[in-house]
Design an enzyme around this catalytic site. Structure first.
Site, short mmCIF file in Angstrom:
data_model
loop_
_atom_site.label_atom_id
_atom_site.label_comp_id
_atom_site.label_asym_id
_atom_site.label_seq_id
_atom_site.Cartn_x
_atom_site.Cartn_y
_atom_site.Cartn_z
N CYS A 13 -24.31 -17.56 -16.49
CA CYS A 13 -24.97 -16.67 -15.54
C CYS A 13 -24.30 -16.81 -14.18
O CYS A 13 -23.40 -17.62 -13.99
CB CYS A 13 -26.46 -17.00 -15.42
SG CYS A 13 -26.82 -18.57 -14.64
N CYS A 16 -23.99 -20.12 -12.54
CA CYS A 16 -22.85 -20.93 -13.02
C CYS A 16 -21.59 -20.62 -12.22
O CYS A 16 -20.92 -21.52 -11.71
CB CYS A 16 -22.58 -20.64 -14.50
SG CYS A 16 -23.89 -21.07 -15.63
N ASP A 423 3.13 10.76 3.50
CA ASP A 423 4.54 10.94 3.84
C ASP A 423 5.01 12.20 3.12
O ASP A 423 4.33 12.71 2.23
CB ASP A 423 5.32 9.71 3.38
CG ASP A 423 6.79 9.80 3.73
OD1 ASP A 423 7.10 10.32 4.81
OD2 ASP A 423 7.62 9.38 2.91
N ASP A 619 7.58 3.42 5.57
CA ASP A 619 6.14 3.61 5.43
C ASP A 619 5.38 2.28 5.40
O ASP A 619 4.15 2.27 5.51
CB ASP A 619 5.82 4.37 4.12
CG ASP A 619 6.40 5.77 4.13
OD1 ASP A 619 6.37 6.42 5.19
OD2 ASP A 619 6.90 6.21 3.07
#
Length: 729
Positions: A13, A16, A423, A619
């Site tokens: 769970c 844990c 771009d 870029d």
């Protein structure tokens, strides 16, 4: 700083996973730790420690290290035999019949009824022992985590089973001593049913979790296990493990490409849809790159093996997808924090419930029932699975669309995007430039002039270099990229500059080709000026073609109210021509890389949530500056390293899918969180007996079923995302 991903056993769970994460993070030498409950993986960044040290920490925290995560095959769940669940389910029904059948007026079984209390209680005890053995892993996990002060779901089960069993054993001894009234105070079936339904719920849950891993697993399953190696004229079939870098491999019609490489001879169309999401076949000829798993439609190719094993495109993508699911978003961190306190709070509520019930006049038996029921009905599993299950499913969906995310936070940010900055070259256009027209005023022939340019451009990372083919290799030296302008290099003793009009400004040269530049630009050409030894000797117009899918994507962005901006270093005339063709009104041209990043920052300061899409080195700063940076697959390594998302098929329309997946994912996440909180807010008061005056009660058996249904509800709701994908397709 080193990084390792360990496979973890014993997590059941969110308490844990959050407990292990906290424990690892506290250890000296560990800089960060992230634990994925769904994939059962722990990603650890550390220094001055060994793998054994890290595995020891995992063991100290009460879990198992199953070794280092190697690949998708490690995500396979161990399949349990469903036969034992069927047999034990039948045994549970028998147990319920023995314990409650007579009270319900059902026919009794000879010798196993209230007339034979010692025999009946002994049989119930023996059956309970079977379930204690069956659920021993849960009891062990609960105890271990309690010892390590990290109580989890199993700890709640441990307490409920222990107290039910202890009280029942006390009653069993009283029955043997002749106090038959304790026949009505045995909770053997409660202990057995809690263990059975918790295990059954996790068994069913495991199948649902496996569905969340399916898209990741498919990436590996498509690669072949064997390859054909060519040595001279001899062809030999070998396993993938026997292939070495540099080997010449063969792929025939109908075969799969075995490893990443470059075609050395032959011609074929290949299907790369498994990784790009695009079904259209792609032509591969000499010099083309091929990806492991691609299917050859026709023809025959020979290719040189380049990327093998962990270096292959598939392996890198799998690693990227797994890393993305291991990175936690803000909402997941919030859920983890809450679940970390959940179990201790439930233990406190159960104890307070028992004390108050007894003090307010309830019998010990009734108070004890409330105590056990609260422990059983509380469900941290639903809370713990609410976010990570959806994240794994959504990352798988993105992968199927050719979108590969570097971290989980990107998915969370995508839902708020309101501006797309793109771009031009290679993003809106094909990036496959061709020489449209040129003026050569050098003392070279046109062919030699273009060959000089081709040799110089062959060293450039800008997509414009694809417009030229080298016919004869020349000795190029002193190569240098001039950011936002072009390139500088030498051939023999001649110094060359190639680039846009900013080159002329830098060299203080008069532009005698202005008219030609204007004409080329009106035709949608990018301009290259050629300067030899500080003398302007030519101009070249190279033209690109717009991607058809770009037009559709821009229309859809605008329909959704998302602003679209073209941000390019290209000339204003060219930029406006392309923008007009695809339907973009807002164009920023003639910008340097630093200026691109500054523009993105300005948009963000204005409150915009920005996606930047690009493909080149120029870029990279803008990709980093944006809310989400997306690099197309044809982009340079630097651009891809700077991006948050890699778009493998270069189709801008898939960014719309990305945004939709993000919005849909977080819609389901909030549904899951609401259900998890609503369930516990509703069930815990009922379990505590607060609604008893209204005739609404609950016992541990019903509580165990309700808890299982709660977890499964969250799992099934998460898997709705896959059904939504099928509807979209």
């Amino acid at each position: 700083m080193k990084k390792i991903v360990l496979r973890i056993g014993g997590m059941t769970c969110s308490a844990c996973s959050s407990g292990l994460e906290k424990y690892l993070s506290r250890q000296e030498g560990v800089s960060s730790a992230s634990v994925n409950l769904v994939l059962s993986l722990a990603t650890i960044e550390y220094e001055n420690l060994s793998k054994k040290d890290l595995e020891r920490f995992v063991k100290e925290a009460g879990f198992q290290s199953l070794g280092e995560f190697k690949g998708v095959e490690d995500l396979e769940s161990k399949k349990e035999d469903k036969t034992k669940y069927i047999v034990l389910g039948i045994l549970i029904l028998i147990m319920m019949y023995l314990g409650m059948g007579e009270m319900l007026g059902l026919p009794t079984i000879p010798f196993l009824n209230m007339d034979y209390p010692v025999l009946l209680s002994s049989v119930l005890l023996l059956i309970t022992i079977v379930y204690l053995i069956f659920g021993f892993d849960i009891l062990k996990s609960g105890f271990t985590n309690l010892i390590h002060r990290m109580p989890n779901m199993d700890t709640l089960v441990l307490f409920s089973v222990f107290f039910s069993l202890a009280y029942s054993l006390f009653g069993y001894v009283q029955i043997i001593l002749g106090n038959l009234s304790y026949m009505h105070h045995l909770y053997f079936e409660s202990a057995a049913m809690v263990l059975y339904f918790v295990k059954l719920g996790r068994y069913i849950e495991s199948f649902s979790k496996d569905q969340t891993k399916s898209a990741i697993r498919k990436l590996v399953q498509i690669t072949p296990s064997k390859a054909i190696v060519k040595d001279g004229e001899k062809l030999t079939e070998v396993t993938i493990d026997e292939v070495s870098t540099g080997d010449t491999l063969v792929c025939r019609a109908g075969d799969k490409v075995a490893v990443d490489g470059t075609v050395t001879s032959g011609k074929t169309y290949v299907d790369e849809s498994f990784i790009t999401g695009e079904s259209a076949p792609v032509l591969k000829t000499s010099g083309s790159k091929v990806i492991a798993g691609s299917i050859c439609y026709d023809g025959y190719i020979e290719y040189s093996a380049e990327k093998i094993g962990k270096e292959s495109t598939i392996s890198e993508i799998v690693t990227m997808v797994v890393d993305a699911t291991n990175t936690k978003s803000k909402v997941q961190k919030m859920a983890d924090r809450i679940s970390g306190y959940f179990v201790p709070i439930i233990l406190a509520i159960a104890i307070v419930t028992f004390i108050l019930s007894y003090l307010l006049g309830c019998s010990f038996s009734v108070s004890f029932t409330h105590f056990v029921t609260v422990l059983v009905v509380a469900c941290p599993c639903a809370l713990g699975l609410a976010v990570p299950l959806v994240v794994v499913v959504s990352n798988g969906l993105c992968a199927e669309k050719g979108l590969f995310l570097r971290n989980g936070e990107v998915l969370e940010r995508a839902k708020t995007i309101d501006t797309i900055v793109v771009d031009k070259t290679g993003t809106l256009t094909q990036g496959k430039l061709r020489v449209y027209e040129f003026q050569n005023d050098s003392n070279l022939t046109d062919a030699k002039f273009l060959n000089v340019v081709a040799n110089l451009e062959s060293f450039s990372s800008h997509p414009i270099h694809t417009a030229f083919d080298v016919t004869k290799k020349l000795d190029v030296s002193h190569f240098e990229e001039l950011s936002g302008m072009g390139i500088l290099a030498k051939i023999n003793d001649d110094e060359y500059y190639l680039g846009n009009h900013k080159i002329l400004t830098r060299l203080k040269l008069k532009n005698r080709y202005q008219t030609k530049e204007d004409n080329y630009s009106k035709s949608g050409c990018s301009i290259i000026y050629v300067v030899q030894n500080k003398k302007l000797i030519g101009i070249i117009g190279v033209k690109d073609t717009v991607r058809e899918e770009s037009k559709e994507a821009i229309r859809e962005f605008k329909r959704r109210g998302i602003d679209v901006v073209m941000l390019t270093g290209d000339h204003e005339g060219v930029a406006n021509q392309i923008a007009k063709e695809v339907g973009i009104r807002h164009v920023i041209s003639d910008v340097l890389p630093k200026e691109k990043a500054s523009y993105i920052e300005k948009l963000k300061q204005d409150g915009k949530h920005v996606i930047m899409v690009g493909d080149g080195i120029n870029d990279a700063p803008a990709l980093v500056a944006s809310s989400i940076g997306i690099s197309i697959n044809q982009g340079t390594d630097v651009a891809m390293d700077s991006a948050d998302v890699i778009l493998m098929n270069n189709n801008l329309s898939n960014i719309i899918d990305f945004i939709d997946i993000s919005k849909r994912s977080y819609h389901i996440i909030w549904q899951n969180l609401f259900w998890a909180f609503f369930y516990n807010a509703l069930m815990i008061p009922i379990a505590a007996g607060l609604l008893s005056p209204l005739g609404i009660t609950m016992n541990p058996m019903v509580a165990s079923i309700a808890m299982t249904i709660s977890s499964l509800t969250v799992v099934m709701n998460s898997l709705r995302l896959r059904r939504w994908k099928n509807e979209r397709n």
